[in-house]
Design an enzyme around this catalytic site. Structure first.
Site, short mmCIF file in Angstrom:
data_model
loop_
_atom_site.label_atom_id
_atom_site.label_comp_id
_atom_site.label_asym_id
_atom_site.label_seq_id
_atom_site.Cartn_x
_atom_site.Cartn_y
_atom_site.Cartn_z
N LYS A 102 -15.53 8.80 18.60
CA LYS A 102 -16.31 8.33 17.46
C LYS A 102 -15.75 7.05 16.87
O LYS A 102 -14.58 6.97 16.51
CB LYS A 102 -16.33 9.42 16.37
CG LYS A 102 -17.11 9.08 15.12
CD LYS A 102 -18.61 9.06 15.35
CE LYS A 102 -19.37 8.52 14.13
NZ LYS A 102 -19.73 9.55 13.17
N HIS A 139 -20.85 5.19 14.16
CA HIS A 139 -21.38 5.11 12.80
C HIS A 139 -21.80 3.65 12.65
O HIS A 139 -20.96 2.78 12.46
CB HIS A 139 -20.33 5.50 11.76
CG HIS A 139 -20.87 5.48 10.37
ND1 HIS A 139 -21.11 6.62 9.64
CD2 HIS A 139 -21.29 4.45 9.59
CE1 HIS A 139 -21.63 6.30 8.47
NE2 HIS A 139 -21.74 4.99 8.41
C1 NCD Z 1 -19.96 12.14 6.24
C2 NCD Z 1 -18.84 13.02 5.72
O1 NCD Z 1 -18.89 13.43 4.55
O2 NCD Z 1 -17.91 13.32 6.48
N1 NCD Z 1 -20.77 11.70 5.14
C3 NCD Z 1 -22.07 11.30 5.20
O3 NCD Z 1 -22.60 10.86 4.18
N2 NCD Z 1 -22.77 11.41 6.30
C4 NCD Z 1 -19.41 11.02 7.02
C5 NCD Z 1 -20.44 10.28 7.83
O4 NCD Z 1 -20.95 10.80 8.82
O5 NCD Z 1 -20.77 9.15 7.49
ZN ZN Z 2 -21.50 12.19 10.02
#
Ligand code: NCD
Ligand code: ZN
Length: 346
Positions: A102, A139
């Site tokens: 990731k 991401h």
């Molecule tokens: C995720 C987390 O809290 O781990 N948060 C989110 O808003 N999706 C991290 C991520 O996947 O960006």
């Molecule tokens: Zn996530």
């Protein structure tokens, strides 16, 4: 009127399970509906080695309630850093339980401080992933403070993703939780090696949900919800039958106090009713018949894993989502807390 649907048991191709007591609190929600899940490595400290991933996997398996043991398989990932050695990629591949690496741009989201500061620093590692057929999960948001939060995904495509794909044409990439029409278009047109996950909350909500009658911290996640036109594009992609798009909840639990805070955490918890949320979204789009491929086939095919053979049934039945769940002595507020939902897992 359709009163129930039975589909091949789905998998969740993007999930945050946390650790310890919190893991124990959220895992059953996922394991009751999904056969497998790609487990995100953004723990504190992050899961950066094969050894850490194997230990985390053992903790997940140990946290499964007795009734669900042997019914759920965690698919592990590594957290890419500026210094991940190529030898770690080989170890990961040989483990046979690590299915991706990731990429968090440093500072992009929850627990991403150890993420990548400059993708060029990872070129040797990415080359090893390309050689070893280990997918990169991204991401896809830049972190530059001068780029508007709502534009960070689109800018990531132009600045990072396009050069990356040019450099590593053989690398398989999952563009995680796409949120924009731009990302949908890009994934649709680019090589077969690029796929994308779509969350239930980005299919159900647009950015108005963050500000409905006041600030709504439980609708805050990253990438942040976008305009209605983008939600429409995501719905179209998810229900298109295009095998490049598949289910990934990005269910991301945070304790109530961390969400309802002057600086609230990003993340929406959806695991309690994930497949039901997707069913509701697909039904709204008049495309329930496309749910099975999106939820149960496309992801397995992309990850080169066998499709599941068991099934689940969803009933058309109105039920009220609980107001809260226990979360290791704290409270977890689920998406759509206290409101009715029209599909129920049998
Ligand atoms: C995720 C987390 O809290 O781990 N948060 C989110 O808003 N999706 C991290 C991520 O996947 O960006
Ligand atoms: Zn996530």
């Amino acid at each position: 009127m359709l009163t129930s649907i039975t589909i091949t048991r789905p998998d969740d191709w993007h999930l945050h399970l946390r650790d310890g007591e919190q893991l124990r609190a959220v895992l059953p929600h996922t394991a009751k509906q999904f056969a497998r899940a790609i487990i995100m490595p953004n723990l504190k400290p992050p899961v950066v080695t094969t050894e850490m991933a194997l230990a985390y996997r053992a903790r997940i398996l140990a946290a499964l309630p007795v009734a669900l043991q042997d019914h759920f398989e965690p698919l592990m990932t590594l957290y890419l850093t500026d210094n991940t050695p190529s030898s770690e990629i080989i170890r990961a591949k040989e483990s046979a339980v690590i299915h991706g690496v990731k990429l968090y741009p440093a500072g992009a989201t929850t627990n991403s401080d150890a993420g990548v500061t400059d993708i060029a620093k990872c070129y040797n590692t990415l080359a090893a992933m390309e050689r070893n057929n280990l997918p990169l999960l991204v991401h896809g948001e830049v972190t530059d403070t001068d780029v508007d939060v709502f534009d960070r995904e689109k800018v990531f495509i132009d600045r990072i993703l396009i050069p990356l794909i040019r450099h590593f044409p053989g690398l398989r990439i999952v563009f995680e939780h796409v949120t924009t029409r731009d990302a949908v278009q890009f994934v649709t047109e680019v090589s077969e090696r690029i796929a994308a996950t779509i969350t239930a909350h980005h299919l159900l909500l647009n950015r108005n949900a963050i500000f409905q009658g006041g600030i709504r911290p439980h609708h805050y996640c990253l990438p942040v919800l976008k305009r209605e036109m983008h939600r429409q594009a995501l719905l179209e992609a998810a229900t298109s039958g295009n095998s490049k798009f598949f289910l990934g909840t990005d269910s991301a639990p945070h304790a109530q106090m961390s969400k309802e805070n002057a600086c609230g955490c990003a993340g929406i918890f959806t695991a309690h009713a994930a497949i039901e949320f997707y069913a509701a979204a697909f039904e709204q789009a008049g495309a329930l018949n496309k749910l099975e491929a999106f939820a149960s086939f496309h992801g397995a095919d992309f990850y080169q894993l066998p499709r599941n053979t068991s099934s689940i049934t969803l009933k058309k039945e109105s039920w009220i989502i609980p107001e809260r769940f226990d979360y290791s002595g704290e409270q977890l507020i689920p998406l759509y807390a206290g409101t009715p939902l029209n599909w129920k897992l049998v």
